[in-house]
Design a protein around this motif. Structure first.
Motif, mmCIF file in Angstrom:
data_model
loop_
_atom_site.group_PDB
_atom_site.id
_atom_site.type_symbol
_atom_site.label_atom_id
_atom_site.label_comp_id
_atom_site.label_asym_id
_atom_site.label_seq_id
_atom_site.Cartn_x
_atom_site.Cartn_y
_atom_site.Cartn_z
ATOM 1 N N CYS A 1 0.823 -1.208 0.000
ATOM 2 C CA CYS A 1 0.000 0.000 0.000
ATOM 3 C C CYS A 1 0.860 1.262 0.000
ATOM 4 O O CYS A 1 0.523 2.266 -0.637
ATOM 5 C CB CYS A 1 -0.926 0.013 1.213
ATOM 6 S SG CYS A 1 -2.045 -1.405 1.334
ATOM 7 N N LEU A 2 1.965 1.214 0.747
ATOM 8 C CA LEU A 2 2.803 2.396 0.922
ATOM 9 C C LEU A 2 3.893 2.538 -0.132
ATOM 10 O O LEU A 2 4.574 3.566 -0.175
ATOM 11 C CB LEU A 2 3.450 2.375 2.309
ATOM 12 C CG LEU A 2 2.500 2.456 3.507
ATOM 13 C CD1 LEU A 2 3.302 2.400 4.799
ATOM 14 C CD2 LEU A 2 1.667 3.741 3.445
ATOM 15 N N LEU A 3 4.069 1.519 -0.982
ATOM 16 C CA LEU A 3 5.160 1.521 -1.948
ATOM 17 C C LEU A 3 5.187 2.770 -2.827
ATOM 18 O O LEU A 3 6.233 3.429 -2.922
ATOM 19 C CB LEU A 3 5.094 0.252 -2.805
ATOM 20 C CG LEU A 3 6.207 0.065 -3.835
ATOM 21 C CD1 LEU A 3 7.561 -0.053 -3.158
ATOM 22 C CD2 LEU A 3 5.923 -1.176 -4.689
ATOM 23 N N PRO A 4 4.082 3.156 -3.472
ATOM 24 C CA PRO A 4 4.146 4.348 -4.334
ATOM 25 C C PRO A 4 4.365 5.628 -3.556
ATOM 26 O O PRO A 4 5.047 6.535 -4.023
ATOM 27 C CB PRO A 4 2.785 4.350 -5.042
ATOM 28 C CG PRO A 4 1.880 3.635 -4.104
ATOM 29 C CD PRO A 4 2.729 2.565 -3.475
ATOM 30 N N LEU A 5 3.784 5.691 -2.355
ATOM 31 C CA LEU A 5 3.962 6.878 -1.516
ATOM 32 C C LEU A 5 5.426 7.015 -1.100
ATOM 33 O O LEU A 5 5.992 8.114 -1.146
ATOM 34 C CB LEU A 5 3.060 6.783 -0.286
ATOM 35 C CG LEU A 5 2.807 8.071 0.505
ATOM 36 C CD1 LEU A 5 2.193 9.140 -0.366
ATOM 37 C CD2 LEU A 5 1.923 7.783 1.706
ATOM 38 N N GLY A 6 6.028 5.887 -0.719
ATOM 39 C CA GLY A 6 7.440 5.910 -0.357
ATOM 40 C C GLY A 6 8.324 6.273 -1.533
ATOM 41 O O GLY A 6 9.284 7.039 -1.397
ATOM 42 N N ALA A 7 8.004 5.733 -2.714
ATOM 43 C CA ALA A 7 8.791 6.040 -3.912
ATOM 44 C C ALA A 7 8.710 7.521 -4.253
ATOM 45 O O ALA A 7 9.719 8.153 -4.588
ATOM 46 C CB ALA A 7 8.289 5.200 -5.087
ATOM 47 N N LEU A 8 7.510 8.092 -4.166
ATOM 48 C CA LEU A 8 7.346 9.524 -4.457
ATOM 49 C C LEU A 8 8.107 10.361 -3.438
ATOM 50 O O LEU A 8 8.752 11.359 -3.803
ATOM 51 C CB LEU A 8 5.858 9.900 -4.443
ATOM 52 C CG LEU A 8 5.530 11.368 -4.726
ATOM 53 C CD1 LEU A 8 6.057 11.795 -6.090
ATOM 54 C CD2 LEU A 8 4.025 11.608 -4.625
ATOM 55 N N LEU B 1 -2.493 12.515 -6.991
ATOM 56 C CA LEU B 1 -3.807 11.876 -7.082
ATOM 57 C C LEU B 1 -3.667 10.375 -7.315
ATOM 58 O O LEU B 1 -4.353 9.569 -6.677
ATOM 59 C CB LEU B 1 -4.624 12.507 -8.214
ATOM 60 C CG LEU B 1 -5.209 13.895 -7.947
ATOM 61 C CD1 LEU B 1 -5.858 14.452 -9.212
ATOM 62 C CD2 LEU B 1 -6.239 13.839 -6.819
ATOM 63 N N PHE B 2 -2.769 9.993 -8.232
ATOM 64 C CA PHE B 2 -2.589 8.570 -8.501
ATOM 65 C C PHE B 2 -2.072 7.839 -7.265
ATOM 66 O O PHE B 2 -2.561 6.760 -6.910
ATOM 67 C CB PHE B 2 -1.621 8.353 -9.671
ATOM 68 C CG PHE B 2 -1.451 6.900 -10.024
ATOM 69 C CD1 PHE B 2 -2.310 6.290 -10.921
ATOM 70 C CD2 PHE B 2 -0.455 6.119 -9.438
ATOM 71 C CE1 PHE B 2 -2.178 4.938 -11.240
ATOM 72 C CE2 PHE B 2 -0.313 4.776 -9.734
ATOM 73 C CZ PHE B 2 -1.183 4.187 -10.650
ATOM 74 N N VAL B 3 -1.077 8.422 -6.610
ATOM 75 C CA VAL B 3 -0.477 7.790 -5.435
ATOM 76 C C VAL B 3 -1.509 7.622 -4.323
ATOM 77 O O VAL B 3 -1.596 6.564 -3.676
ATOM 78 C CB VAL B 3 0.732 8.600 -4.945
ATOM 79 C CG1 VAL B 3 1.183 8.154 -3.553
ATOM 80 C CG2 VAL B 3 1.893 8.470 -5.932
ATOM 81 N N LEU B 4 -2.317 8.651 -4.093
ATOM 82 C CA LEU B 4 -3.337 8.578 -3.035
ATOM 83 C C LEU B 4 -4.415 7.551 -3.372
ATOM 84 O O LEU B 4 -4.860 6.798 -2.495
ATOM 85 C CB LEU B 4 -3.964 9.958 -2.822
ATOM 86 C CG LEU B 4 -3.039 11.012 -2.203
ATOM 87 C CD1 LEU B 4 -3.748 12.357 -2.129
ATOM 88 C CD2 LEU B 4 -2.559 10.579 -0.821
ATOM 89 N N ILE B 5 -4.832 7.492 -4.624
ATOM 90 C CA ILE B 5 -5.842 6.511 -5.035
ATOM 91 C C ILE B 5 -5.272 5.100 -4.936
ATOM 92 O O ILE B 5 -5.935 4.166 -4.452
ATOM 93 C CB ILE B 5 -6.337 6.811 -6.467
ATOM 94 C CG1 ILE B 5 -7.151 8.116 -6.474
ATOM 95 C CG2 ILE B 5 -7.184 5.655 -6.993
ATOM 96 C CD1 ILE B 5 -7.499 8.606 -7.856
ATOM 97 N N TYR B 6 -4.036 4.930 -5.388
ATOM 98 C CA TYR B 6 -3.348 3.625 -5.300
ATOM 99 C C TYR B 6 -3.268 3.165 -3.846
ATOM 100 O O TYR B 6 -3.671 2.039 -3.499
ATOM 101 C CB TYR B 6 -1.954 3.799 -5.909
ATOM 102 C CG TYR B 6 -1.035 2.591 -5.861
ATOM 103 C CD1 TYR B 6 -0.645 1.997 -4.659
ATOM 104 C CD2 TYR B 6 -0.496 2.068 -7.029
ATOM 105 C CE1 TYR B 6 0.229 0.931 -4.622
ATOM 106 C CE2 TYR B 6 0.382 0.996 -7.008
ATOM 107 C CZ TYR B 6 0.745 0.429 -5.801
ATOM 108 O OH TYR B 6 1.615 -0.630 -5.774
ATOM 109 N N ALA B 7 -2.731 4.018 -2.967
ATOM 110 C CA ALA B 7 -2.552 3.645 -1.560
ATOM 111 C C ALA B 7 -3.897 3.431 -0.877
ATOM 112 O O ALA B 7 -4.099 2.440 -0.165
ATOM 113 C CB ALA B 7 -1.755 4.729 -0.837
ATOM 114 N N GLY B 8 -4.828 4.362 -1.094
ATOM 115 C CA GLY B 8 -6.148 4.247 -0.472
ATOM 116 C C GLY B 8 -6.892 3.013 -0.945
ATOM 117 O O GLY B 8 -7.499 2.293 -0.134
ATOM 118 N N GLY B 9 -6.842 2.738 -2.250
ATOM 119 C CA GLY B 9 -7.516 1.559 -2.785
ATOM 120 C C GLY B 9 -6.919 0.272 -2.253
ATOM 121 O O GLY B 9 -7.639 -0.682 -1.929
ATOM 122 N N SER B 10 -5.583 0.242 -2.129
ATOM 123 C CA SER B 10 -4.914 -0.952 -1.607
ATOM 124 C C SER B 10 -5.288 -1.202 -0.149
ATOM 125 O O SER B 10 -5.586 -2.327 0.256
ATOM 126 C CB SER B 10 -3.398 -0.811 -1.744
ATOM 127 O OG SER B 10 -3.023 -0.687 -3.102
#
Length: 333
Positions: free
Chosen positions: A14-21, A314-323
């Motif tokens: 869930c946190l992978l894209p947020l951490g990458a950003l 927006l993409f990162v938040l939707i990705y993390a939230g959806g996961s």
């Protein structure tokens, strides 16, 4: 694997894209010849020397180009998969941080922003010579005689197009198949940027690379379009003009994917993109997108960069939230 470890890996996904950003914002893209994308580029050059035969038939060039794509994608995926396997031998959260750091090398929002703002700086200072030189680093067209408006157009087009290539697409493939698939996408994109040209040298040899890039970007480009329209609303730009320009002009672009972000940006900012570019002194006309209601200025670069960042967030938040929602609803937490 223990229940606690499974939970940790679930959270890490869930946190992978947020951490990458976050890593990208804090560290950026290291300028080193050992950068994974740079290494992919060297691999492509090495194989190209062996596979591209200038006097071969059209069929053989296409076959060799297909073999190039197969070799580069297979090796890239296997190498990154092996690196991730090694990371998984570390403590769970060290592995999580390692994967996020690795994924940050597959995206480039900070690099895009820095390039755009540097060119804007020289335009504001009216140093057109340096602005031309810097924009020549990020575009393939001739830049030696561009006006300030044309430098702005080249920069806006590049940043808009790379919202897909440099940000959303690698994050999308990370969501589908983790870090290895994100880098497989970067290999596809690098192949297209190196051999996917419609010229005498690469029209046959690079055909499969170019088509593969079109296929891989098809869904991410349309996701980007939707998110970019959301960013237009959040930044209080002209959503009506953005939608109209997308509807009428996106299909005019020679790429089935790049026209989506470029047309939306053109409409939102009331500018016109496309027109005549020169490559090796030879003019090439690309259909225009949008109306030239405003003259192109350096401020349009700044607005495009902000559109890129908001779309990314927006993409990162939707990705993390959806996961998180999927894992929570399935009882993983």
């Amino acid at each position: 694997m223990t229940y606690a470890m499974l939970n940790a890996y679930s959270v890490s996904f869930c946190l992978l894209p947020l951490g990458a950003l976050l890593f990208d914002i804090l560290i950026g893209d290291p300028r080193t010849s050992f950068h994974p994308v740079a290494l992919i580029g060297r691999m492509i050059s090495l194989f190209e020397k062996s596979l591209l035969k200038p006097h071969a038939s059209s069929f053989m060039k296409k076959t060799s180009g297909g073999l190039l794509v197969f070799l580069v994608l297979t090796l890239t995926y296997e190498i990154i998969w092996y690196v991730c396997t090694c990371l998984d031998k570390l403590d769970t959260w060290e592995a999580v941080v390692g994967r996020a750091l690795l994924l940050s090398l597959a995206i480039s929002p900070r690099s895009l922003a820095e390039a755009g703002f540097e060119i804007r700086h020289y335009l504001v200072k009216k140093n057109i010579k340096e602005a031309r030189r810097k924009v020549g680093w990020i575009v393939g067209r001739d830049t030696g005689h561009l006006s300030a408006g044309e430098v702005t157009r080249a920069t806006v087009e590049t940043v808009a197009e790379n919202i897909v290539d440099g940000v959303i697409a690698p994050l999308f493939f990370a969501a589908l198949g983790g870090v290895p698939l994100a880098f497989l996408y970067r290999a596809v994109n690098t192949l297209d940027s190196m051999v996917g040209y419609k010229n005498e040298k690469y029209s046959d040899f690079g055909m499969i690379a170019a088509r593969t890039d079109d296929i891989f970007n098809y869904i991410p480009a349309r996701i980007t379009g939707l998110l970019l329209l959301g960013a237009v609303c959040l930044l209080r730009l002209d959503i009506v003009s953005a939608v109209k320009t997308f509807w009428h002009d996106a299909s005019k672009h020679p790429s089935p994917n790049s026209g989506i972000p470029e047309s939306i940006v053109a409409g939102a900012l009331h500018i016109q993109l496309g027109g005549v570019n020169y490559y090796g002194g030879i003019p090439s006309h690309r259909a225009t997108m949008g109306q030239a209601d405003e003259a192109l200025t350096s401020d349009h670069i700044k607005k495009t960069v902000w559109l890129m960042y908001v779309t990314t967030l927006l993409f990162v938040l939707i990705y993390a939230g959806g996961s998180f929602y999927l894992y929570y609803s399935s009882g993983s937490f």
